[in-house]
Structures are given as C-alpha cells and as structure tokens.
Design a protein around this motif. Sequence first.
Motif, PDB file in Angstrom:
ATOM      1  N   MET A 102     -32.647 -21.189 -22.971  1.00  0.00           N
ATOM      2  CA  MET A 102     -32.397 -21.091 -21.529  1.00  0.00           C
ATOM      3  C   MET A 102     -32.714 -19.703 -20.992  1.00  0.00           C
ATOM      4  O   MET A 102     -32.951 -19.532 -19.810  1.00  0.00           O
ATOM      5  N   HIS A 109     -40.568 -19.103 -24.336  1.00  0.00           N
ATOM      6  CA  HIS A 109     -39.723 -20.214 -23.933  1.00  0.00           C
ATOM      7  C   HIS A 109     -40.370 -21.565 -24.270  1.00  0.00           C
ATOM      8  O   HIS A 109     -39.736 -22.446 -24.846  1.00  0.00           O
ATOM      9  N   ARG A 113     -39.038 -24.428 -26.800  1.00  0.00           N
ATOM     10  CA  ARG A 113     -38.741 -25.754 -26.239  1.00  0.00           C
ATOM     11  C   ARG A 113     -39.384 -26.848 -27.086  1.00  0.00           C
ATOM     12  O   ARG A 113     -38.790 -27.884 -27.341  1.00  0.00           O
ATOM     13  N   ASP A 273     -21.841 -28.056 -24.699  1.00  0.00           N
ATOM     14  CA  ASP A 273     -22.242 -29.026 -23.673  1.00  0.00           C
ATOM     15  C   ASP A 273     -21.066 -29.257 -22.726  1.00  0.00           C
ATOM     16  O   ASP A 273     -20.229 -30.107 -22.976  1.00  0.00           O
ATOM     17  N   LEU A 279     -19.164 -34.531 -15.788  1.00  0.00           N
ATOM     18  CA  LEU A 279     -19.738 -35.637 -15.008  1.00  0.00           C
ATOM     19  C   LEU A 279     -19.088 -36.971 -15.354  1.00  0.00           C
ATOM     20  O   LEU A 279     -18.896 -37.823 -14.483  1.00  0.00           O
ATOM     21  N   ARG A 329     -34.489 -19.043 -10.744  1.00  0.00           N
ATOM     22  CA  ARG A 329     -35.720 -18.495 -11.334  1.00  0.00           C
ATOM     23  C   ARG A 329     -35.949 -17.115 -10.743  1.00  0.00           C
ATOM     24  O   ARG A 329     -35.632 -16.882  -9.570  1.00  0.00           O
ATOM     25  N   GLY A 387     -32.268 -29.893 -12.845  1.00  0.00           N
ATOM     26  CA  GLY A 387     -33.263 -28.881 -12.523  1.00  0.00           C
ATOM     27  C   GLY A 387     -34.640 -29.516 -12.501  1.00  0.00           C
ATOM     28  O   GLY A 387     -34.774 -30.719 -12.219  1.00  0.00           O
ATOM     29  N   GLY A 388     -35.674 -28.716 -12.820  1.00  0.00           N
ATOM     30  CA  GLY A 388     -37.015 -29.279 -12.763  1.00  0.00           C
ATOM     31  C   GLY A 388     -38.054 -28.348 -13.348  1.00  0.00           C
ATOM     32  O   GLY A 388     -37.769 -27.215 -13.708  1.00  0.00           O
ATOM     33  N   ARG A 391     -38.531 -25.878 -17.100  1.00  0.00           N
ATOM     34  CA  ARG A 391     -37.191 -25.568 -17.608  1.00  0.00           C
ATOM     35  C   ARG A 391     -36.195 -26.705 -17.368  1.00  0.00           C
ATOM     36  O   ARG A 391     -34.998 -26.505 -17.520  1.00  0.00           O
ATOM     37  N   CYS A 393     -33.682 -29.603 -17.836  1.00  0.00           N
ATOM     38  CA  CYS A 393     -32.764 -29.808 -18.963  1.00  0.00           C
ATOM     39  C   CYS A 393     -33.454 -30.586 -20.083  1.00  0.00           C
ATOM     40  O   CYS A 393     -33.939 -31.695 -19.859  1.00  0.00           O
ATOM     41  N   ALA A 395     -32.139 -31.960 -22.572  1.00  0.00           N
ATOM     42  CA  ALA A 395     -31.329 -33.060 -23.097  1.00  0.00           C
ATOM     43  C   ALA A 395     -30.974 -34.062 -21.995  1.00  0.00           C
ATOM     44  O   ALA A 395     -29.987 -34.792 -22.115  1.00  0.00           O
TER      45      ALA A 395
HETATM   46  C1  HEM Z   1     -25.148 -34.471 -17.543  1.00  0.00           C
HETATM   47  C2  HEM Z   1     -25.215 -33.416 -18.311  1.00  0.00           C
HETATM   48  C3  HEM Z   1     -26.138 -32.239 -18.105  1.00  0.00           C
HETATM   49  C4  HEM Z   1     -26.552 -31.679 -16.944  1.00  0.00           C
HETATM   50  C5  HEM Z   1     -26.219 -32.094 -15.515  1.00  0.00           C
HETATM   51  C6  HEM Z   1     -27.422 -30.570 -17.311  1.00  0.00           C
HETATM   52  C7  HEM Z   1     -28.055 -29.746 -16.401  1.00  0.00           C
HETATM   53  C8  HEM Z   1     -28.934 -28.749 -16.750  1.00  0.00           C
HETATM   54  C9  HEM Z   1     -29.576 -27.882 -15.806  1.00  0.00           C
HETATM   55  C10 HEM Z   1     -29.356 -27.902 -14.298  1.00  0.00           C
HETATM   56  C11 HEM Z   1     -30.406 -27.066 -16.510  1.00  0.00           C
HETATM   57  C12 HEM Z   1     -31.284 -25.957 -15.927  1.00  0.00           C
HETATM   58  C13 HEM Z   1     -32.583 -26.580 -15.505  1.00  0.00           C
HETATM   59  C14 HEM Z   1     -33.471 -25.661 -14.717  1.00  0.00           C
HETATM   60  O1  HEM Z   1     -33.289 -24.444 -14.730  1.00  0.00           O
HETATM   61  O2  HEM Z   1     -34.396 -26.200 -14.049  1.00  0.00           O
HETATM   62  C15 HEM Z   1     -30.292 -27.404 -17.907  1.00  0.00           C
HETATM   63  C16 HEM Z   1     -30.998 -26.818 -18.910  1.00  0.00           C
HETATM   64  C17 HEM Z   1     -30.763 -27.064 -20.234  1.00  0.00           C
HETATM   65  N1  HEM Z   1     -29.870 -27.966 -20.763  1.00  0.00           N
HETATM   66 FE1  HEM Z   1     -28.753 -29.294 -19.732  1.00  0.00          FE
HETATM   67  N2  HEM Z   1     -27.503 -30.502 -18.671  1.00  0.00           N
HETATM   68  C18 HEM Z   1     -26.730 -31.499 -19.193  1.00  0.00           C
HETATM   69  C19 HEM Z   1     -26.524 -31.770 -20.530  1.00  0.00           C
HETATM   70  C20 HEM Z   1     -27.071 -31.053 -21.551  1.00  0.00           C
HETATM   71  C21 HEM Z   1     -26.788 -31.294 -22.950  1.00  0.00           C
HETATM   72  C22 HEM Z   1     -25.897 -32.400 -23.475  1.00  0.00           C
HETATM   73  C23 HEM Z   1     -27.509 -30.365 -23.647  1.00  0.00           C
HETATM   74  C24 HEM Z   1     -27.632 -30.168 -25.132  1.00  0.00           C
HETATM   75  C25 HEM Z   1     -26.946 -30.774 -26.027  1.00  0.00           C
HETATM   76  C26 HEM Z   1     -28.253 -29.572 -22.692  1.00  0.00           C
HETATM   77  C27 HEM Z   1     -29.123 -28.565 -23.031  1.00  0.00           C
HETATM   78  C28 HEM Z   1     -29.890 -27.868 -22.131  1.00  0.00           C
HETATM   79  C29 HEM Z   1     -30.867 -26.857 -22.520  1.00  0.00           C
HETATM   80  C30 HEM Z   1     -31.207 -26.441 -23.946  1.00  0.00           C
HETATM   81  C31 HEM Z   1     -31.439 -26.373 -21.330  1.00  0.00           C
HETATM   82  C32 HEM Z   1     -32.504 -25.292 -21.193  1.00  0.00           C
HETATM   83  C33 HEM Z   1     -33.870 -25.923 -21.032  1.00  0.00           C
HETATM   84  C34 HEM Z   1     -34.969 -24.888 -20.894  1.00  0.00           C
HETATM   85  O3  HEM Z   1     -34.723 -23.784 -20.411  1.00  0.00           O
HETATM   86  O4  HEM Z   1     -36.117 -25.209 -21.284  1.00  0.00           O
HETATM   87  N3  HEM Z   1     -27.954 -30.014 -21.433  1.00  0.00           N
HETATM   88  N4  HEM Z   1     -29.376 -28.435 -18.027  1.00  0.00           N
END
Ligand code: HEM
Length: 452
Positions: A102, A109, A113, A273, A279, A329, A387-388, A391, A393, A395
């Motif tokens: 992240m 990055h 990923r 997480d 949610l 960002r 997000g979108g 980057r 998410c 997962a």
């Molecule tokens: C409903 C549940 C979840 C929501 C709403 C959520 C939301 C988000 C958001 C808003 C971001 C940032 C996206 C951006 O900057 O455009 C993100 C990134 C990320 N999330 Fe989640 N997330 C959820 C569950 C999870 C879970 C369960 C995991 C891992 C087990 C996870 C791992 C990550 C990782 C590793 C990133 C970074 C991705 C990157 O930078 O390439 N997320 N998530």
Amino acid sequence: MLGGTVPYFLTSRTIRSGLPPGPQMASTLQAVAWARRPLPFLERCQKHFGDTFTIRVKHAGTWVILADPEDVKKVFTADHAVLGVGLANSILGPLLGPRSVMLLEEPEHVRRRKLMLPPFHGERMKGYSEMMADVTRREMSGWPIGQPFELWPRMQEITLEAIMRVVFGPVETDRLRRLRHLLRKLTNWMNDPRRLNLLAAAGPARFAGNSDYREMMDPVEDAVLEEVRRRQRDPGCTDGTDIAAMLGEAYYEDGSPMTEQDLRDELVTLLTDGPTSSLLSWSFERLLRHPEKYARLRAEVKAGQDEAYLDAVVKETMRLCPAAPIVVRKLLAPMELGGYMIPAGTTVAPCVHLVHRREDIYPEPLRFRPERFLEQPAGTYTWIPFGGGVRRCLAASYAQLLMKQVMSTVVSEVELRPADPRSERARKSAIAFVPHRHARVIAKRRLKEDRR
Ligand code: HEM
C-alpha cells in the motif's frame, strides 16, 4: 442564446491555477475535525465549496478532495508514473510499515502487487467459500439467544479467522493461537478512540515510536516472521498453498527474494483486515432496520439459486457505509482537476463518501435501497469502495466473497433483530468506520428447522 453564438468564455472551462478553496481554520483544528467526525466535516465542506475543495490537516498535509466522478476517473486512469502514494502520513504508515504494498512507490508497487495477487484471484478463491461458511458457523455456535450482543466483535473474529487460514493455512498450532491473541490485542488497542486522538496530535512518525504501541506491535512482528521462517526451514509443515509459505519462497523478477521487512509489512497488511468486519456489521445494522429487505434476502438464500439480491445488499452497504471515506494519491506532475491546475506534490483524494451520496447518481442517496443495484450496475467511477486504478484493493473479490458467505450463513441459521430501534451512527475506528453501538442485535432463535 445570444444570437446563436456562445462566447468562448462560456463554453470553455476556465482553468485556474493554485488550489481550490477550502476551510480557513488552522490546520490543527482541521486535524481535530478530521480525526473526530470526518464524514460531517467532508459534507460541510462540500456544501460550502462544491465538489472540489482543499483541506489542510496537521501532520497529514494538504488534500484536494474530489467528489466529481469525472475527476475521480481522471485520477484512477492517470498514468501511474504521475501518481505517488498519498497514504504514508496516515495511521496506516506506522501500522502497515513502509514496505507494505500500500505504501510502495512505482515501479516497485506493481512488482509487489503481482506477487500478492494470485491468492486473491481465480481458482484459489473458489476454495475459500466452504472455509468461510465453516468459520462463520463455528463462531455463531457461541452466540447467545435472547440476549443483546454486539455483532462487530463477532464479525472481527470471523474475518480474523478467515484471513489467518488464508495466510497460514488450515493447520492450527499453539503459535498461531498466540498470534491470533496478539492481533486481537493490537486491533483493540488501535481501535480505542484515545489512540486516534494521540495519532492526530503526535503524527504518524512519533506515534510509531510510542512505547505502548511498540509493546503491542513488536510481538506481532516477531510471531509473523517466525511463521515465515518456520516454513522456509521446514517446507513440509504446510501444503505450500498458504500465503506465508508462498511469500517466503517468492522472488521478484530480478531474482531477489523478499526481505524480512518486506515480509513483515506485507503479512501485517493482510492480517489487519479491518474493513470487512466493519462492513459486515453495517450490512446487518442496515438490513435489520428494513425487515422486508431482510426477508427478501432470506428467501433468496433459502431458495439457494440466485445471488443477485445478496450481491446488491453487499454493494448498497458499501455505498452507504464505505469503510474508507477517501483514497489518496500524491501528484508527481500537475493535473487539471475540478477546473484547477493542481500543482505537483499535492495530495488528491477521490472522495468515496461524497461520490456515493450524489443525488444525481443515487436518487434518495441516504436511503438503504439494495434494489438500486438490481436496476443499474455499479459504475467504475461512481461506486468506489475499493478505490480504483492500479492501486484498487487487491482483495476486493475476496472481501466480497467473505461478506456474501458470512451473510448467507447467518441469515439461514439464525433470526436476528436489532437490540435498539434507533439507527446507529458511524464512528471512526483505526481502519474503518463502524456502527457506534457496534451493531447491537438480539438472536431470536436458531433456524435449523427452516434450513435447506
Ligand atoms: C470490504 C472490505 C475492504 C474494503 C472496503 C477495502 C478497501 C480498500 C481501499 C479503499 C483500498 C485503497 C485503494 C486505492 O487507493 O485506490 C484498499 C487497498 C488494499 N487492500 Fe483493501 N479493502 C477491503 C478488504 C481487504 C482485505 C480483506 C485485504 C487483505 C486481506 C485487503 C488488502 C488490501 C491491499 C493489500 C491494498 C493495497 C493495494 C495496492 O496498493 O496495490 N483489503 N482496500
């Protein structure tokens, strides 16, 4: 029109230089507003300044907030070489660690990923469904009948257990039991509102060195790394499909392995997480106040065919109660947004909360109405809980699958009602927004007799 000719200055948007307007309060006061009640703060700013405005948050910097989907699209589709990480100054900095995917800048990055994506996609995901339902059933067996209880901690248990199994595999050991206990302690400690105030006052760098924080975090880091080392020493101790084993063996394209810091930060990122449990709590908090929608969902789950309504409930919950109100960002080159040429170095923030409440996209935006997602599909730049762009998410599919498995298991096994007729407000926790009474419910009875 004036003789059929439209003057140039009316047809073309004037691009102003500098930052869009925003509140004039001192950045310390804005930091307090942001730390305490960020959602009303964002709403007030939009009312005064429109869809593009600037806030200044002490220790976090200057953020240009974007509530127009056109601007959101520009940011999410921009060449990733012109966008940097905007998160380093948030609570996530000390929690996740600087080598978390992240917080990595490009091109590192994208390389990281690629290593992380496989367990959250395709075939591997299919194998998780039964495990998720199983974990839910096991947790539910301890729920009281006829007594009020808070769903949020129960949902935290389920999401922690599910991700522990994905990261470390199904085999239970004393060490994993201890790690689970340490993670619970860390999460509870971080979720205490006093810690959020401390973070707002001290800033992430000082917070990361705080001795109480270290006391919580150090044992988690040690235990996580020990699990990876154990798998490296003795590959036979797992079936090799868990993420700890996979990352312990992973190599970047140049042939170098992940360092200990990389492994620590990545695994802590996955294990903390927070959003999914928040949610899930919201989905029940909202559904239980709309008995006809709850009944419709139960009927669908009972019929066991189509998941359309379940999917719509999940989407509507994420629209109305997004876990993260903004994504951020850093601009590495100037970009035109909302009629302003925003200079390089500024943090821009597509605002999930405000975009999801736009009346022109979501009529009666404050109403919980899953049906809207049966009538129109979720738009790439108007439904943005994950997000979108590059980057987004990683997962997102896993989290939605987990929500669906938990919800369908709960509604088919137990009858719930709210413990209090009043709706719950959003309260900030370390990673996400949660219902302020933690989604208090009463389980009326078990539904074994109705089960498919
Ligand atoms: C409903 C549940 C979840 C929501 C709403 C959520 C939301 C988000 C958001 C808003 C971001 C940032 C996206 C951006 O900057 O455009 C993100 C990134 C990320 N999330 Fe989640 N997330 C959820 C569950 C999870 C879970 C369960 C995991 C891992 C087990 C996870 C791992 C990550 C990782 C590793 C990133 C970074 C991705 C990157 O930078 O390439 N997320 N998530």
